[in-house]
Design an enzyme around this catalytic site. Structure first.
Site, PDB file in Angstrom:
ATOM      1  N   CYS A 111     -64.925 -37.085  55.744  1.00 24.71           N
ATOM      2  CA  CYS A 111     -66.322 -36.664  55.818  1.00 24.71           C
ATOM      3  C   CYS A 111     -67.225 -37.839  56.194  1.00 24.71           C
ATOM      4  O   CYS A 111     -66.861 -38.995  56.017  1.00 24.71           O
ATOM      5  CB  CYS A 111     -66.711 -36.126  54.442  1.00 24.71           C
ATOM      6  N   ASP A 141     -66.302 -31.954  43.454  1.00 24.51           N
ATOM      7  CA  ASP A 141     -66.753 -33.331  43.675  1.00 24.51           C
ATOM      8  C   ASP A 141     -67.318 -33.868  42.360  1.00 24.51           C
ATOM      9  O   ASP A 141     -67.560 -33.106  41.417  1.00 24.51           O
ATOM     10  CB  ASP A 141     -67.855 -33.295  44.758  1.00 24.51           C
TER      11      ASP A 141
HETATM   12  O1  LIG Z   1     -71.531 -38.389  51.965  1.00 18.65           O
HETATM   13  C1  LIG Z   1     -72.712 -38.176  51.702  1.00 18.65           C
HETATM   14  O2  LIG Z   1     -73.587 -39.043  51.911  1.00 18.65           O
HETATM   15  C2  LIG Z   1     -73.136 -36.887  51.108  1.00 18.65           C
HETATM   16  C3  LIG Z   1     -74.456 -36.724  50.720  1.00 18.65           C
HETATM   17  C4  LIG Z   1     -74.891 -35.519  50.211  1.00 18.65           C
HETATM   18  C5  LIG Z   1     -74.028 -34.460  50.087  1.00 18.65           C
HETATM   19  C6  LIG Z   1     -72.700 -34.601  50.464  1.00 18.65           C
HETATM   20  C7  LIG Z   1     -72.226 -35.798  50.963  1.00 18.65           C
HETATM   21  N1  LIG Z   1     -70.890 -35.956  51.311  1.00 18.65           N
HETATM   22  C8  LIG Z   1     -70.011 -34.842  51.316  1.00 18.65           C
HETATM   23  C9  LIG Z   1     -68.576 -35.046  51.144  1.00 18.65           C
HETATM   24  O3  LIG Z   1     -67.838 -34.095  51.373  1.00 18.65           O
HETATM   25  C10 LIG Z   1     -67.968 -36.314  50.592  1.00 18.65           C
HETATM   26  O4  LIG Z   1     -66.750 -36.513  51.218  1.00 18.65           O
HETATM   27  C11 LIG Z   1     -67.760 -36.117  49.093  1.00 18.65           C
HETATM   28  O5  LIG Z   1     -69.012 -36.050  48.459  1.00 18.65           O
HETATM   29  C12 LIG Z   1     -66.951 -37.292  48.482  1.00 18.65           C
HETATM   30  O6  LIG Z   1     -67.571 -38.511  48.742  1.00 18.65           O
HETATM   31  P1  LIG Z   1     -66.891 -39.886  48.272  1.00 18.65           P
HETATM   32  O7  LIG Z   1     -66.901 -39.913  46.788  1.00 18.65           O
HETATM   33  O8  LIG Z   1     -67.756 -40.934  48.869  1.00 18.65           O
HETATM   34  O9  LIG Z   1     -65.507 -39.933  48.840  1.00 18.65           O
END
Ligand SMILES: O=C(O)c1ccccc1NCC(=O)[C@H](O)[C@H](O)COP(=O)(O)O
Length: 218
Positions: A15, A135
């Site tokens: 993502c 999440d």
């Molecule tokens: O990534 C972002 O900045 C974000 C902001 C707001 C809503 C969703 C967002 N990301 C979505 C995703 O699917 C991410 O992969 C997920 O939240 C996991 O993130 P991480 O802990 O950094 O791997």
């Protein structure tokens, strides 16, 4: 898309893609799905007009997921109808009522849930989502924090809902991807922070290490 939502194994969704070159490299690496973030306050925001320059060429090569936070329905619908994305991911405060027209019109969508405790996982079927993404709970920022949550809650949820595709997100890295796969058996691991060198810029050494960890674990 069929493969992604009815997986026999755990796949990978990367993502927060902002660069066309990274998107093409994800295809070359055989990644199942990519996410592009359309929330203007995200560190990984990509304006729809920029995404529209390269996502159409990736159709059928990788599942193209658009991430939204409380976006106007029409904005989501136009990206789906113009075939810029395959799937919408609702990562904000979207209600079952907000999601209903997407379900009723056959538009696939993922509903993301920030898991605070077991109560976060009630009434999830009300969303009629094609898949659920679990999440870390992140008030105000919604996602992309790099924080994990109690994976036992995800494991229990999946064992009680075996036909619902569930993606596991929140702080997944090369170091914990094998454990996440073995413990939770999700349809996919989803990650942003663990796949990049700086927000929005992908690090393919990290991504290959995560792929290898998933393969070894299953
Ligand atoms: O990534 C972002 O900045 C974000 C902001 C707001 C809503 C969703 C967002 N990301 C979505 C995703 O699917 C991410 O992969 C997920 O939240 C996991 O993130 P991480 O802990 O950094 O791997």
């Amino acid at each position: 898309m069929h493969h992604f939502f009815h997986p026999s194994t755990t796949s990978l969704k990367v993502c927060g893609v902002t660069l066309e070159s990274d998107a093409h490299q994800l295809v070359a690496e055989g990644i199942t799905a990519l996410g592009v973030n359309f929330w203007p306050k995200s560190k990984r925001y990509l304006p729809p007009v920029d995404a529209a320059k390269f996502l159409p060429a990736l159709k059928e090569k990788i599942l193209r997921v658009g991430v939204f936070v409380n976006a106007p329905t029409q904005e989501v619908l136009s990206l789906l109808k113009e075939d810029i994305i395959d799937v919408a991911q609702f990562h904000g405060d979207e209600t079952p009522e907000y999601c209903a027209p997407f379900a009723e019109n056959g538009h696939p969508f993922i509903r993301a849930i920030g898991v605070k405790n077991a109560d976060s996982l009630t009434n999830i079927h009300d969303y009629q989502a094609s898949a659920i993404l679990l999440d870390a709970h992140a008030p105000g920022v919604y996602g992309g924090t790099g924080d994990t949550f109690d994976w036992n809650l995800a494991r229990t949820f999946i064992s009680k809902n075996p036909t619902l595709p569930v993606l596991l997100a929140g702080g997944i890295t090369a170091e914990n991807a094998a454990e996440a796969t073995t413990l939770v058996h999700p349809a996919a691991l989803d990650l942003a922070s663990g796949s990049e060198s700086t927000p929005g810029i992908k690090d393919f050494d990290k991504i290959r290490a995560i792929q290898a960890a998933i393969s070894t674990a299953q």
